[in-house]
Design an enzyme around this catalytic site. Structure first.
Site, PDB file in Angstrom:
ATOM      1  N   ASN A  93       0.850  -1.189   0.000  1.00 38.47           N
ATOM      2  CA  ASN A  93       0.000   0.000   0.000  1.00 38.47           C
ATOM      3  C   ASN A  93       0.889   1.244   0.000  1.00 38.47           C
ATOM      4  O   ASN A  93       1.372   1.681   1.033  1.00 38.47           O
ATOM      5  CB  ASN A  93      -0.910  -0.001   1.233  1.00 38.47           C
ATOM      6  CG  ASN A  93      -1.972   1.083   1.172  1.00 38.47           C
ATOM      7  OD1 ASN A  93      -1.953   1.939   0.293  1.00 38.47           O
ATOM      8  ND2 ASN A  93      -2.907   1.039   2.108  1.00 38.47           N
TER       9      ASN A  93
ATOM     10  N   ASN B 115      -5.878   6.539  -1.341  1.00 39.09           N
ATOM     11  CA  ASN B 115      -6.799   5.991  -2.346  1.00 39.09           C
ATOM     12  C   ASN B 115      -7.416   4.662  -1.925  1.00 39.09           C
ATOM     13  O   ASN B 115      -8.059   3.995  -2.726  1.00 39.09           O
ATOM     14  CB  ASN B 115      -6.099   5.843  -3.706  1.00 39.09           C
ATOM     15  CG  ASN B 115      -4.953   4.830  -3.691  1.00 39.09           C
ATOM     16  OD1 ASN B 115      -4.846   4.006  -2.790  1.00 39.09           O
ATOM     17  ND2 ASN B 115      -4.095   4.889  -4.700  1.00 39.09           N
ATOM     18  N   ASP B 116      -7.244   4.273  -0.661  1.00 35.88           N
ATOM     19  CA  ASP B 116      -7.736   2.964  -0.206  1.00 35.88           C
ATOM     20  C   ASP B 116      -9.236   2.810  -0.410  1.00 35.88           C
ATOM     21  O   ASP B 116      -9.725   1.741  -0.777  1.00 35.88           O
ATOM     22  CB  ASP B 116      -7.401   2.749   1.272  1.00 35.88           C
ATOM     23  CG  ASP B 116      -5.914   2.553   1.506  1.00 35.88           C
ATOM     24  OD1 ASP B 116      -5.158   2.568   0.518  1.00 35.88           O
ATOM     25  OD2 ASP B 116      -5.515   2.391   2.669  1.00 35.88           O
TER      26      ASP B 116
ATOM     27  N   GLY C 138      -6.015  -2.507   0.216  1.00 39.17           N
ATOM     28  CA  GLY C 138      -5.380  -1.217   0.011  1.00 39.17           C
ATOM     29  C   GLY C 138      -4.113  -1.206  -0.813  1.00 39.17           C
ATOM     30  O   GLY C 138      -3.544  -0.135  -1.075  1.00 39.17           O
TER      31      GLY C 138
ATOM     32  N   ASP D 167      -1.678  -1.049  -3.979  1.00 37.35           N
ATOM     33  CA  ASP D 167      -1.904  -0.204  -5.155  1.00 37.35           C
ATOM     34  C   ASP D 167      -0.662  -0.133  -6.042  1.00 37.35           C
ATOM     35  O   ASP D 167       0.372  -0.756  -5.748  1.00 37.35           O
ATOM     36  CB  ASP D 167      -2.340   1.198  -4.726  1.00 37.35           C
ATOM     37  CG  ASP D 167      -1.409   1.824  -3.688  1.00 37.35           C
ATOM     38  OD1 ASP D 167      -0.201   1.509  -3.694  1.00 37.35           O
ATOM     39  OD2 ASP D 167      -1.890   2.630  -2.860  1.00 37.35           O
TER      40      ASP D 167
ATOM     41  N   ASP E 215      -6.623 -14.111 -19.501  1.00 35.85           N
ATOM     42  CA  ASP E 215      -7.392 -14.949 -18.583  1.00 35.85           C
ATOM     43  C   ASP E 215      -8.385 -15.823 -19.349  1.00 35.85           C
ATOM     44  O   ASP E 215      -8.934 -15.404 -20.378  1.00 35.85           O
ATOM     45  CB  ASP E 215      -8.135 -14.015 -17.610  1.00 35.85           C
ATOM     46  CG  ASP E 215      -8.944 -14.773 -16.585  1.00 35.85           C
ATOM     47  OD1 ASP E 215      -8.333 -15.433 -15.736  1.00 35.85           O
ATOM     48  OD2 ASP E 215     -10.186 -14.690 -16.633  1.00 35.85           O
TER      49      ASP E 215
ATOM     50  N   GLU F 264      -4.081 -18.399 -20.665  1.00 28.26           N
ATOM     51  CA  GLU F 264      -4.384 -19.371 -19.608  1.00 28.26           C
ATOM     52  C   GLU F 264      -5.184 -20.522 -20.228  1.00 28.26           C
ATOM     53  O   GLU F 264      -6.359 -20.368 -20.554  1.00 28.26           O
ATOM     54  CB  GLU F 264      -5.187 -18.725 -18.480  1.00 28.26           C
ATOM     55  CG  GLU F 264      -5.500 -19.702 -17.351  1.00 28.26           C
ATOM     56  CD  GLU F 264      -6.532 -19.181 -16.374  1.00 28.26           C
ATOM     57  OE1 GLU F 264      -6.459 -19.558 -15.192  1.00 28.26           O
ATOM     58  OE2 GLU F 264      -7.424 -18.409 -16.790  1.00 28.26           O
TER      59      GLU F 264
END
Length: 614
Positions: free
Chosen positions: A135, A140-141, A160, A162, A327, A356
């Site tokens: 974090n 910006n959490d 949190g 980032d 993905d 994947e």
């Protein structure tokens, strides 16, 4: 004489003009670049009843205007060929008069952007989940425009981490021997819970504000490039989230797969190459939703497919990316995903994309790699450069348990994985790994650091591109049986309130440093080991649970010995003469000592050697 009502009419006109200007809520892509390989650009323009207007521009050719059953969308194709970087207006007319205008920009393209070089077998990829890594910006959490707020007490909540936290610890990642970062998705996910996962995206042109801004993401790429490191984006073509802004007002009914509404995939990817599969089973694999919160995108819809192609290219160009990990690649519409992949690779011929393909059979995985002879039987080519070696992952997850090897258990499981290398069109361009964010943690599966060392020795020296999952290098554990959040724990020291930091050697325990130092040593050595990057392989049948193989090219020869037995073993080196030839000595990379190759080799139980043959 001055009319006393004039100000009122002016205000009324101003209000009407403002409303007309607000007619457009979104234009995507939000901007583009001149000089792209594909000159046709399709703008998706969204606004209330926008289809009742006719777009016109004098500066650039409009090739097509396409309307759908939803009057709130226009798809406007413009021709950017030979058009220099500039800003220009698109006028929207009604009844022959301009009602309002929208400014659009073609930016100057970065020099040699098309020739950017993607990740390859000389790289080691560090996989991290941004919410759980560090974090760097506590401000910006939690953000007002997204629902879920930070709460570290919740296993499946936002914690949190980032982009700034990643940037702050790039020196650490680099010191580990990593040359590339694969971060799980960073685009906005506005789910009410579990949004840290970020695979159910709500805006694919915007970084989630709890991770930072689009500019922060560009900064991450720039910081990596200054270190000669690479950034790989986790891209999702198969699905969005139910909170994606389009879900409230789809461009077309068939923008997503509808049954009507939701129906779940059967997860049987083997139906995609099975010549005997029923149509309904194959359809439900491709078209069914991965989970109820992730609407399945319809890549057979030309508008949706082109939207996804342009979005992918936009991120490469904007953020200066070096690769994609895609993905759920094999759940997509087969023709659609091949078209998407080819379009990206046509724009960037030296780029790399790894898909994947979570299957447990080498032939089925190899089917999905570009120019596969297996796929060619069905006249199918994905154009996908790289796939993930899930069968090696399967072998690693069980082989090191085996104390008493049998015909098919023990190191023979690893050996047999490489027997099928002939199935792959490009064996060096496959991703090798022991774990990732969806699997059991290797240090939970194997509680002994010696097993970890054997596994890392393997990943660092076999063909392909090794990927390391964050935290394993300091012994991080996690039990998948306790939920995904447990295999995605916070990295110790990533939060200011953490009492200890595993980022700092002086703060790590002795055992954590042993994990780190071993990992760092072999992967930093690997950076210059060309025989590992592109050499050939000769492997020898394991005996007494000892596995020996050689990697070699014209400039280097490396002998790898992995003793998976708890007992000390002695190897008669005459058995390996076809590779050792007349060599007399070698340098052992892990311990640093010189080893005689003219006498039997003694190796301690649960130990590995990486020997540069001199």
């Amino acid at each position: 004489m001055k009319n006393k009502y004039t100000p009122f009419f002016i205000i009324l006109l101003m209000f009407a003009y403002a409303n007309l200007q607000a007619q457009i809520e979104r234009v995507e892509p939000p901007f583009w670049w001149s000089g792209m390989q594909k000159s046709e650009l399709q703008l998706m323009i969204y606004g209330e009843n926008i289809a009742s207007f006719q777009p016109k521009t004098d500066e650039i050719a409009i090739l097509e205007v396409k309307k759908t059953e939803n009057p709130n969308y226009l798809f406007v194709t413009i021709d950017t060929k030979n058009v220099v970087a500039q800003k220009f207006n698109i006028d929207f007319e009604k009844n022959g008069k301009v009602a309002f205008s929208e400014e659009y920009e073609l930016k100057e393209r970065k020099q040699n952007s098309a020739q950017r070089k993607g990740f390859d077998s000389s790289d080691m990829i560090y996989l991290l989940m941004p919410d759980r890594f560090a974090n760097g910006n506590t401000k910006n959490d939690s953000q007002p425009n997204v629902v879920e707020k930070a709460d570290r007490t919740k296993q499946g909540g936002r914690h949190g981490g980032d982009i700034e936290g990643i940037i702050e610890h790039l020196d650490y990642i680099e010191s580990l021997g990593a040359t590339a970062i694969w971060s799980t998705p960073l685009c906005e996910d506005n789910d009410t819970v579990y949004s840290y996962h970020t695979y159910a995206q709500s805006d694919v042109y915007k970084i989630d504000p709890r991770y930072g801004t689009n500019e922060d993401y560009k900064k991450l790429a720039s910081e990596l490039h200054q270190r000669n490191m690479k950034l790989i984006m986790d891209y999702v073509v198969n699905h969005w989230g139910t909170t994606h802004w389009m879900m409230d007002d789809l461009p077309t009914y068939d923008w997503i797969h509808q049954f009507p509404g939701y129906a779940q995939t059967n997860y049987r990817m083997s139906t995609q190459m099975d010549p005997n599969a029923s149509e309904i089973d194959a359809k439900m694999c491709m078209d069914g939703w991965f989970v109820k919160s992730m609407p399945d995108l319809n890549q057979s819809n030309p508008l949706a497919l082109n939207y996804l192609i342009q979005n992918a290219i936009w991120w490469i160009e904007y953020a200066d990316l070096d690769g994609f990990r895609v993905d759920t690649y094999s759940y997509n519409d087969k023709k659609g995903i091949a078209t998407w992949t080819k379009a990206v690779m046509d724009e960037y011929p030296n780029f790399n994309i790894v898909g994947e393909i979570w299957l447990h059979d080498q032939a089925q995985i190899a089917y999905w790699q570009k120019d596969s002879k297996i796929g060619a039987i069905q006249n199918y080519n994905t154009y996908l450069p790289s796939v993930m070696d899930f069968t090696l992952h399967d072998a690693v997850s069980s082989a090191f348990y085996v104390e008493n090897p049998s015909w098919d258990k023990g190191m023979i499981q690893v050996y047999e994985n490489f027997v099928n290398d002939f199935l792959y069109p490009d064996i060096n361009n496959i991703l090798v790994f022991a774990e990732n964010h969806d699997t059991g943690r290797v240090n939970e599966i194997y509680n002994d650091i010696q097993d970890y060392k054997l596994i890392m020795t393997l990943l660092a020296t076999v063909r392909g591109i090794p990927q390391l999952y964050y935290g394993s290098e300091v012994g991080m554990k996690g039990n998948k049986g306790k939920g995904d959040g447990d295999i995605r724990r916070d990295f110790l020291g990533g939060w200011k309130e953490d009492a200890q930091s595993a980022f700092v050697a002086s703060d790590r325990t002795g055992l954590q440093n042993e994990y780190f130092n071993f990992t760092s040593k072999i992967f930093n050595w690997r950076k210059k080991a060309t025989a590992i990057h592109n050499g050939k392989t000769t492997q020898y049948l394991p005996q007494d649970n000892v596995y020996v193989y050689f990697r070699y090219n014209d400039n280097q020869k490396v002998m790898v010995v992995i003793n998976n037995s708890k007992e000390n073993r002695t190897l008669d080196l005459n058995r390996f003469k076809e590779n050792l030839k007349e060599a007399k000595t070698g340098k052992e990379i892990i311990g640093g000592e010189e080893i005689s190759l003219e006498k039997p080799l003694n190796i301690v139980g649960k130990t590995s050697y990486i020997i540069e043959v001199l």
